[in-house]
Design a protein around this motif. Structure first.
Motif, PDB file in Angstrom:
ATOM      1  N   GLN A 169     -11.058   4.077 -12.153  1.00 13.14           N
ATOM      2  CA  GLN A 169     -11.496   4.617 -13.446  1.00 13.14           C
ATOM      3  C   GLN A 169     -12.246   3.561 -14.252  1.00 13.14           C
ATOM      4  OE1 GLN A 169      -7.785   6.001 -15.065  1.00 13.14           O
ATOM      5  NE2 GLN A 169      -7.945   8.033 -14.104  1.00 13.14           N
ATOM      6  N   GLY A 170     -11.711   2.308 -14.201  1.00  5.91           N
ATOM      7  CA  GLY A 170     -12.378   1.231 -14.928  1.00  5.91           C
ATOM      8  C   GLY A 170     -13.759   0.926 -14.374  1.00  5.91           C
ATOM      9  N   GLN A 171     -13.859   0.926 -13.040  1.00  7.96           N
ATOM     10  CA  GLN A 171     -15.161   0.664 -12.414  1.00  7.96           C
ATOM     11  C   GLN A 171     -16.162   1.752 -12.748  1.00  7.96           C
ATOM     12  OE1 GLN A 171     -14.054   0.307  -8.295  1.00  7.96           O
ATOM     13  NE2 GLN A 171     -13.931  -1.938  -8.389  1.00  7.96           N
ATOM     14  N   GLN A 172     -15.695   3.003 -12.733  1.00  4.13           N
ATOM     15  CA  GLN A 172     -16.594   4.110 -13.038  1.00  4.13           C
ATOM     16  C   GLN A 172     -17.101   4.031 -14.476  1.00  4.13           C
ATOM     17  OE1 GLN A 172     -17.719   6.334 -10.769  1.00  4.13           O
ATOM     18  NE2 GLN A 172     -19.119   6.901 -12.413  1.00  4.13           N
ATOM     19  N   LYS A 173     -16.180   3.633 -15.389  1.00  4.80           N
ATOM     20  CA  LYS A 173     -16.571   3.514 -16.794  1.00  4.80           C
ATOM     21  C   LYS A 173     -17.655   2.439 -16.957  1.00  4.80           C
ATOM     22  CE  LYS A 173     -14.674   2.772 -21.430  1.00  4.80           C
ATOM     23  NZ  LYS A 173     -13.455   2.471 -22.206  1.00  4.80           N
TER      24      LYS A 173
ATOM     25  N   MET B 174       1.568   1.991  12.660  1.00  7.71           N
ATOM     26  CA  MET B 174       0.530   1.553  11.719  1.00  7.71           C
ATOM     27  C   MET B 174       0.303   2.593  10.630  1.00  7.71           C
ATOM     28  SD  MET B 174      -2.233  -0.136  14.349  1.00  7.71           S
ATOM     29  CE  MET B 174      -3.376  -0.500  13.033  1.00  7.71           C
ATOM     30  N   LEU B 175       0.399   3.876  11.009  1.00  2.14           N
ATOM     31  CA  LEU B 175       0.223   4.942  10.030  1.00  2.14           C
ATOM     32  C   LEU B 175       1.323   4.924   8.985  1.00  2.14           C
ATOM     33  CD1 LEU B 175      -1.399   7.437   9.176  1.00  2.14           C
ATOM     34  CD2 LEU B 175       0.025   8.792  10.732  1.00  2.14           C
ATOM     35  N   ILE B 176       2.576   4.701   9.445  1.00  2.00           N
ATOM     36  CA  ILE B 176       3.708   4.650   8.499  1.00  2.00           C
ATOM     37  C   ILE B 176       3.525   3.489   7.518  1.00  2.00           C
ATOM     38  CG2 ILE B 176       6.195   4.220   8.317  1.00  2.00           C
ATOM     39  CD1 ILE B 176       6.471   5.692  11.036  1.00  2.00           C
ATOM     40  N   ILE B 177       3.117   2.328   8.058  1.00 11.35           N
ATOM     41  CA  ILE B 177       2.889   1.157   7.193  1.00 11.35           C
ATOM     42  C   ILE B 177       1.768   1.443   6.198  1.00 11.35           C
ATOM     43  CG2 ILE B 177       2.097  -1.239   7.181  1.00 11.35           C
ATOM     44  CD1 ILE B 177       3.454  -1.541   9.937  1.00 11.35           C
ATOM     45  N   ALA B 178       0.712   2.100   6.703  1.00 17.24           N
ATOM     46  CA  ALA B 178      -0.420   2.409   5.827  1.00 17.24           C
ATOM     47  C   ALA B 178      -0.016   3.355   4.709  1.00 17.24           C
ATOM     48  CB  ALA B 178      -1.549   3.026   6.650  1.00 17.24           C
ATOM     49  N   ILE B 179       0.844   4.343   5.035  1.00 10.30           N
ATOM     50  CA  ILE B 179       1.296   5.296   4.004  1.00 10.30           C
ATOM     51  C   ILE B 179       2.104   4.583   2.926  1.00 10.30           C
ATOM     52  CG2 ILE B 179       2.823   7.269   3.600  1.00 10.30           C
ATOM     53  CD1 ILE B 179       1.933   8.318   6.366  1.00 10.30           C
ATOM     54  N   ILE B 180       2.993   3.663   3.369  1.00 14.32           N
ATOM     55  CA  ILE B 180       3.813   2.914   2.397  1.00 14.32           C
ATOM     56  C   ILE B 180       2.916   2.089   1.471  1.00 14.32           C
ATOM     57  CG2 ILE B 180       5.521   1.076   2.160  1.00 14.32           C
ATOM     58  CD1 ILE B 180       6.727   2.074   4.844  1.00 14.32           C
ATOM     59  N   LEU B 181       1.935   1.384   2.086  1.00 15.83           N
ATOM     60  CA  LEU B 181       1.013   0.561   1.283  1.00 15.83           C
ATOM     61  C   LEU B 181       0.149   1.425   0.376  1.00 15.83           C
ATOM     62  CD1 LEU B 181      -0.124  -2.015   3.992  1.00 15.83           C
ATOM     63  CD2 LEU B 181       1.426  -2.426   2.065  1.00 15.83           C
ATOM     64  N   LEU B 182      -0.235   2.578   0.898  1.00 20.82           N
ATOM     65  CA  LEU B 182      -1.075   3.478   0.115  1.00 20.82           C
ATOM     66  C   LEU B 182      -0.345   3.968  -1.122  1.00 20.82           C
ATOM     67  CD1 LEU B 182      -3.810   4.974   0.038  1.00 20.82           C
ATOM     68  CD2 LEU B 182      -2.719   6.841   1.278  1.00 20.82           C
ATOM     69  N   ARG B 183       0.900   4.366  -0.968  1.00 23.62           N
ATOM     70  CA  ARG B 183       1.685   4.832  -2.125  1.00 23.62           C
ATOM     71  C   ARG B 183       1.875   3.714  -3.141  1.00 23.62           C
ATOM     72  NH1 ARG B 183       6.511   8.492   0.673  1.00 23.62           N
ATOM     73  NH2 ARG B 183       5.175  10.256   1.247  1.00 23.62           N
ATOM     74  N   ARG B 184       2.121   2.495  -2.613  1.00 21.22           N
ATOM     75  CA  ARG B 184       2.389   1.370  -3.511  1.00 21.22           C
ATOM     76  C   ARG B 184       1.162   1.027  -4.354  1.00 21.22           C
ATOM     77  NH1 ARG B 184       4.972  -3.664  -0.593  1.00 21.22           N
ATOM     78  NH2 ARG B 184       6.633  -2.112  -0.368  1.00 21.22           N
ATOM     79  N   ASN B 185      -0.008   1.172  -3.734  1.00 16.93           N
ATOM     80  CA  ASN B 185      -1.243   0.764  -4.429  1.00 16.93           C
ATOM     81  C   ASN B 185      -1.990   1.925  -5.081  1.00 16.93           C
ATOM     82  OD1 ASN B 185      -1.031  -1.990  -3.699  1.00 16.93           O
ATOM     83  ND2 ASN B 185      -1.732  -1.467  -1.639  1.00 16.93           N
ATOM     84  N   LYS B 186      -1.445   3.139  -4.955  1.00 17.86           N
ATOM     85  CA  LYS B 186      -2.159   4.317  -5.432  1.00 17.86           C
ATOM     86  C   LYS B 186      -2.459   4.250  -6.927  1.00 17.86           C
ATOM     87  CE  LYS B 186      -1.956   9.351  -5.346  1.00 17.86           C
ATOM     88  NZ  LYS B 186      -1.152  10.535  -4.965  1.00 17.86           N
TER      89      LYS B 186
ATOM     90  N   LEU C 239      -2.470   1.593  -8.924  1.00 16.47           N
ATOM     91  CA  LEU C 239      -3.391   0.502  -9.238  1.00 16.47           C
ATOM     92  C   LEU C 239      -4.832   0.874  -8.870  1.00 16.47           C
ATOM     93  CD1 LEU C 239      -3.858  -2.411 -10.166  1.00 16.47           C
ATOM     94  CD2 LEU C 239      -3.349  -3.152  -7.823  1.00 16.47           C
ATOM     95  N   ALA C 240      -4.994   1.502  -7.689  1.00 16.19           N
ATOM     96  CA  ALA C 240      -6.335   1.885  -7.238  1.00 16.19           C
ATOM     97  C   ALA C 240      -6.963   2.907  -8.171  1.00 16.19           C
ATOM     98  CB  ALA C 240      -6.273   2.444  -5.816  1.00 16.19           C
ATOM     99  N   LYS C 241      -6.132   3.849  -8.628  1.00 19.16           N
ATOM    100  CA  LYS C 241      -6.635   4.876  -9.535  1.00 19.16           C
ATOM    101  C   LYS C 241      -7.130   4.255 -10.833  1.00 19.16           C
ATOM    102  CE  LYS C 241      -5.318   9.225 -11.746  1.00 19.16           C
ATOM    103  NZ  LYS C 241      -4.229  10.200 -11.948  1.00 19.16           N
ATOM    104  N   SER C 242      -6.311   3.341 -11.383  1.00 21.86           N
ATOM    105  CA  SER C 242      -6.678   2.679 -12.634  1.00 21.86           C
ATOM    106  C   SER C 242      -7.944   1.843 -12.457  1.00 21.86           C
ATOM    107  CB  SER C 242      -5.515   1.800 -13.097  1.00 21.86           C
ATOM    108  OG  SER C 242      -5.875   1.064 -14.241  1.00 21.86           O
ATOM    109  N   LEU C 243      -8.008   1.110 -11.340  1.00 20.98           N
ATOM    110  CA  LEU C 243      -9.175   0.274 -11.064  1.00 20.98           C
ATOM    111  C   LEU C 243     -10.432   1.121 -10.878  1.00 20.98           C
ATOM    112  CD1 LEU C 243     -10.240  -2.585 -10.497  1.00 20.98           C
ATOM    113  CD2 LEU C 243      -9.662  -2.228  -8.084  1.00 20.98           C
TER     114      LEU C 243
END
Length: 683
Positions: free
Chosen positions: A472-476, A452-464, A466-470
């Motif tokens: 920043q937009g929410q904070q703005k 589960m940790l390996i899967i989570a790391i893969i998903l985390l990298r893939r969405n990193k 997008l999450a960062k951009s989102l």
């Protein structure tokens, strides 16, 4: 009052056997007192003293006084000395009993080494005597002597008990920094020695200290931790103290009913223990809760019970805060004379056992009373002194909070290690039966977790990205929204202030106008301006983005109108039945002005020449439909005649405001005046 809770004090002293060496008749006992053997002679004296304890108190004390303190440095004679002290205490000779104990300890100090267990026992006994007399300043050095005497023996339960006692005494003396240090040190010792019973007492004391620091979350955490340990040891009294203190936190958080339920849960156990101080504390907490609920009769009943309990033990600090509660009840009932009387009693008890928190509360209530009596100069002085003490306590709290933060992290780590050790012991017990099965289960879980940790790391990298951009937009968006809300609140604040300035200018202007009609017109204008000002005030004062119900505005407006038109409240009865209704600004302003106009008309015209009557306001909401009803049972008026008079502005204004709300409007002038306004709300 910032705090009041149970101060638990454990004095661990080995009291020697008090079994009589001789039980013969009075002649035999008298014969013993003539013996050349000092042990036998003084045994006879104590036997005679105890023989007369209920028969002749003078003879009892006479024989007890003949027993010296400075002979025979052995444990058997210590037993006789302690029996003498108990007799003196029974007859209220506390000072003599303490002096005798001091003489005995000083004699033993010359004969024995400072680390001798016999001398340590006497030091503890003396500290207990002083504590029971509420002489904490004198008790503390004797506890410190014992700590110094046994510190070289390593970490032991006895060292933990003495350290705990030092913390309690420092707390009683308001030495909060030292109290906190000793409390944390005692907890560390009991964690290390794995003494669950004493660890519970330490956690309870830490909860008390965090309560004093106004850290209610941490205080409740330690109270619950202490309660858990007391339950495991079947200690009902310790459990009850924890429940009572958690109840006090609920009361401070204004969750009065929850606090009352917890105090009632603890009360039977405390009553059974016959601990008068703890009983008085619970009665006091219940009194505070009922005061918060504005149930003044119930509050008075419980504070009187608290006073009775505290008088039995001469607990002056408790009596002081009890009379502060009685002062507050009298103030709520607008009985300043009784409040003054109770406040003086509180001051008397505070002088017997000074406490900064009590002093602060006394000054605050005194400044209130002086303000009511018109003595504003003295009231301001006392309020300034109150603020100085509060500032002093706040600065002291900052140092304590820093120490508490550091020590709490350390304790948490020790508690983790303690729990870890217990878990290892449990695993060792199950080793022969379930070890293999447990290992397989743990291994399987570990493999699943790794996958589960390996899967989570893969998903985390893939969405990193997008999450960062989102993010920043929410904070703005949040930042922009916060700025707009701040600007909007500032606008409402400025509008309200400007309206108040206009109202004040009109008020000043009326002082230079002799024309009554013109003054009345200006007063009506001021009333309308104040109505709008209240609405803007409710908008900029809202907390955490929550709107203020419109009924709160009505509850503020009506008393101002009654004061403006100088209506006798004893003759005109006000009845308000108001739902919690939320309105937009576009609805609030016309609705507020409508209420202002109609109520003003009733107050000015409905009850001439001091006529009695009633004014009724109802506000209901069902779905989106809002119904507002305003009525009085006054003299009423003829609508046609009213319209033909010169003063038609009020009726015109009412009609305009109704149109602005797009409301249905009806007016009846039978048996007074009855207005009914209904509209569909968009909010």
């Amino acid at each position: 009052m910032k705090f009041l809770f149970n101060v638990l004090f454990y004095i661990f002293i080995s009291l020697f056997s008090t079994t009589s060496l001789y039980s013969q008749n009075i002649d035999s006992l008298t014969e013993l007192t003539n013996s050349n053997n000092l042990q036998i002679k003084n045994s006879g004296l104590i036997e005679l003293a105890e023989y007369y304890i209920e028969k002749d108190s003078l003879k009892c004390l006479q024989y007890a006084e003949m027993i010296p303190s400075n002979i025979l440095a052995d444990v058997k004679y210590d037993s006789i000395c302690i029996r003498k002290i108990n007799l003196l205490t029974t007859f209220g000779q506390s000072e003599k009993s303490t002096t005798f104990a001091l003489d005995r300890a000083n004699f033993l100090a010359l004969e024995l080494d400072s680390s001798n267990s016999q001398l340590i026992t006497w030091n503890s006994y003396i500290s207990e005597l002083y504590f029971n007399q509420y002489q904490y300043q004198k008790a503390l050095p004797w506890v410190k002597k014992n700590i110094k005497a046994i510190e070289g023996n390593g970490v032991t339960d006895e060292l933990g008990k003495l350290t705990y006692q030092a913390g309690v005494l420092n707390y009683a003396l308001s030495n909060y920094l030292e109290a906190l240090e000793y409390a944390f040190k005692a907890t560390e010792i009991f964690q290390e020695t794995k003494n669950d019973n004493q660890l519970a007492a330490s956690y309870l004391q830490l909860g008390n200290l965090y309560y004093f620091l106004d850290s209610k979350i941490d205080a409740e955490e330690y109270y619950r931790l202490a309660k858990k340990h007391y339950i495991s040891k079947n200690d009902s009294l310790g459990y009850a103290n924890c429940v009572s203190n958690i109840g006090l936190i609920k009361i401070d958080q204004k969750d009065y009913q929850a606090g009352i339920d917890l105090e009632r849960q603890a009360l039977p156990i405390i009553l059974k223990s016959k601990n008068e101080i703890a009983t008085g504390n619970i009665y006091h907490y219940l009194s505070e809760a009922y005061l918060g609920l504005k149930m003044y009769d119930s509050s008075s009943v419980y504070v009187d019970k608290s006073i009775l309990s505290n008088k039995k033990t001469f607990y002056y600090e408790g009596l002081c805060i009890d009379y502060l509660i009685k002062t507050k009840i009298a103030l709520e009932k607008e009985d300043s004379n009784t409040a003054n009387k109770f406040l003086k009693r509180a001051q008397e008890f505070d002088s017997l056992h000074p406490n900064l928190d009590s002093k602060k509360d006394i000054l605050f209530l005194l400044s209130q009373l002086q303000g009511i009596e018109g003595n504003f100069k003295e009231g301001f002085k006392n309020f300034k002194r109150f603020y100085e003490i509060e500032d002093k306590l706040r600065k002291s709290d900052d140092k304590l909070k820093l120490l508490a933060f550091k020590q709490k992290s350390k304790l948490s780590q020790i508690q983790y290690e303690l729990n870890k050790a217990k878990d290892l012991n449990k695993l060792e017990t199950l080793k022969n039966k379930e070890q293999k099965q447990l290992i397989y289960i743990i291994s399987g879980i570990a493999i699943v977790l790794i996958v589960m940790l390996i899967i989570a790391i893969i998903l985390l990298r893939r969405n990193k990205t997008l999450a960062k951009s989102l993010g920043q937009g929410q904070q703005k968006i949040k930042d922009e929204l916060a700025i707009k809300e701040s600007l909007l609140n500032e606008i409402h604040h400025r509008v309200k202030n400007n309206l108040q300035v206009v109202s004040s200018m009109l008020s000043l202007q009326t002082q230079f106008i002799d024309n009554n009609s013109l003054q009345q017109v200006i007063n009506d204008c001021r009333s309308r301006i104040n109505s709008m000002s209240l609405i803007h005030e409710s908008l900029y004062k809202k907390e955490d983005g929550l709107e203020t119900p419109f009924n709160f505005y009505i509850e503020q407006l009506i008393p101002q109108l009654i004061d403006t038109y100088q209506v006798d409240e004893s003759k005109v009865k006000l009845i308000m039945t108001l739902d919690n209704v939320f309105l937009s600004l576009d609805e609030s302003l016309p609705c507020g002005l409508l209420i202002n106009e109609i109520v003003s008309n009733s107050l000015k015209h409905a009850f001439p020449n001091g006529q009695a009557g009633q004014l009724k306001i109802d506000l209901f909401r069902k779905g989106k439909l809002i119904a507002l009803t305003l009525s009085d049972n006054g003299i009423g008026f003829d609508p046609i005649q009213k319209a033909n008079q010169n003063d038609t502005f009020g009726l015109l204004l009412i009609d305009t405001l109704v149109s602005q709300l797009e409301a249905e409007f009806s007016c009846s002038t039978k048996a007074g005046v009855h207005y009914e306004i209904k509209w569909t709300s968009n909010s």
